[in-house]
Each structure stands twice: as C-alpha cells, then as structure tokens.
Design a protein around this motif. Structure first.
Motif, short mmCIF file in Angstrom:
data_model
loop_
_atom_site.label_atom_id
_atom_site.label_comp_id
_atom_site.label_asym_id
_atom_site.label_seq_id
_atom_site.Cartn_x
_atom_site.Cartn_y
_atom_site.Cartn_z
N GLN A 156 -5.27 1.37 -7.31
CA GLN A 156 -5.29 -0.10 -7.29
C GLN A 156 -5.42 -0.64 -8.70
O GLN A 156 -4.77 -1.63 -9.06
CB GLN A 156 -6.43 -0.61 -6.42
CG GLN A 156 -6.23 -0.38 -4.95
CD GLN A 156 -7.36 -0.93 -4.10
OE1 GLN A 156 -8.38 -1.39 -4.62
NE2 GLN A 156 -7.19 -0.89 -2.80
N TYR B 252 0.83 -1.20 0.00
CA TYR B 252 0.00 0.00 0.00
C TYR B 252 0.87 1.25 0.00
O TYR B 252 0.64 2.18 -0.78
CB TYR B 252 -0.93 0.00 1.22
CG TYR B 252 -1.62 1.33 1.42
CD1 TYR B 252 -2.75 1.65 0.67
CD2 TYR B 252 -1.12 2.27 2.32
CE1 TYR B 252 -3.37 2.88 0.83
CE2 TYR B 252 -1.74 3.49 2.48
CZ TYR B 252 -2.86 3.80 1.73
OH TYR B 252 -3.47 5.02 1.89
N ARG C 21 2.59 1.67 -3.35
CA ARG C 21 1.62 2.04 -4.39
C ARG C 21 1.22 3.50 -4.28
O ARG C 21 1.23 4.23 -5.27
CB ARG C 21 0.37 1.14 -4.28
CG ARG C 21 -0.70 1.49 -5.30
CD ARG C 21 -1.94 0.63 -5.15
NE ARG C 21 -2.65 0.78 -3.89
CZ ARG C 21 -3.47 1.80 -3.63
NH1 ARG C 21 -3.67 2.76 -4.49
NH2 ARG C 21 -4.10 1.85 -2.47
N THR C 22 0.91 3.93 -3.07
CA THR C 22 0.48 5.33 -2.91
C THR C 22 1.64 6.29 -3.11
O THR C 22 1.45 7.37 -3.66
CB THR C 22 -0.19 5.55 -1.54
OG1 THR C 22 0.68 5.14 -0.49
CG2 THR C 22 -1.50 4.77 -1.44
N LEU D 62 -2.04 -0.38 -10.55
CA LEU D 62 -1.11 -1.41 -10.07
C LEU D 62 -1.51 -2.77 -10.63
O LEU D 62 -0.65 -3.54 -11.08
CB LEU D 62 -1.06 -1.45 -8.55
CG LEU D 62 -0.18 -2.53 -7.94
CD1 LEU D 62 1.27 -2.40 -8.41
CD2 LEU D 62 -0.27 -2.51 -6.42
N LEU E 251 -0.06 5.50 -7.67
CA LEU E 251 -0.84 4.55 -8.46
C LEU E 251 -2.16 4.21 -7.76
O LEU E 251 -2.21 4.09 -6.54
CB LEU E 251 -0.07 3.24 -8.66
CG LEU E 251 1.22 3.31 -9.46
CD1 LEU E 251 1.94 1.98 -9.38
CD2 LEU E 251 0.94 3.70 -10.90
N ILE F 133 -6.02 -6.81 -6.10
CA ILE F 133 -5.19 -5.85 -5.36
C ILE F 133 -5.93 -5.36 -4.11
O ILE F 133 -5.33 -5.20 -3.06
CB ILE F 133 -4.82 -4.65 -6.26
CG1 ILE F 133 -4.07 -5.10 -7.50
CG2 ILE F 133 -4.04 -3.59 -5.49
CD1 ILE F 133 -2.73 -5.75 -7.26
#
Length: 54
Positions: free
Chosen positions: A36, A26, A29-30, A39, A34, A50
């Motif tokens: 979900q 998480y 990704r953040t 990704l 991006l 995801i």
C-alpha cells in the motif's frame, strides 16, 4: 427491499461500485507486487488513503 426507496437504492449501488473498484485496485496492486505504501508513493498520496475503506 431497496426498490421502494430510491435514495437507499442509489446508496447501495454506489457502495457496490466502490467495493468493485476497491477490489480491482487491490488485485492490480498485489499482482504488481506493491505494498500500500509503494502504491501511495506512485500516486503521490499517503498509505492511509490507500488503506482506508471506501
């Protein structure tokens, strides 16, 4: 509490590791900005994969 039950202890350890990995993903990704869905596309899967809990 869990030390007397090896199976429960193993389940708790696995859940803890899963939660830690999910948090790292998480954060990465953040930080990368991006969603979900984005990704999921990058790793060739679908957004629900995801977003689902471990």
């Amino acid at each position: 509490m869990t030390s007397s039950d090896p199976e429960l202890e193993a389940m708790v350890a696995k859940a803890s590791i899963n939660a830690e990995v999910a948090q790292l993903i998480y954060e990465a990704r953040t930080k990368a900005g991006l969603t979900q869905k984005q990704l999921a596309e990058l790793v060739d899967t679908k957004q629900p994969v995801i977003g689902r809990p471990f």
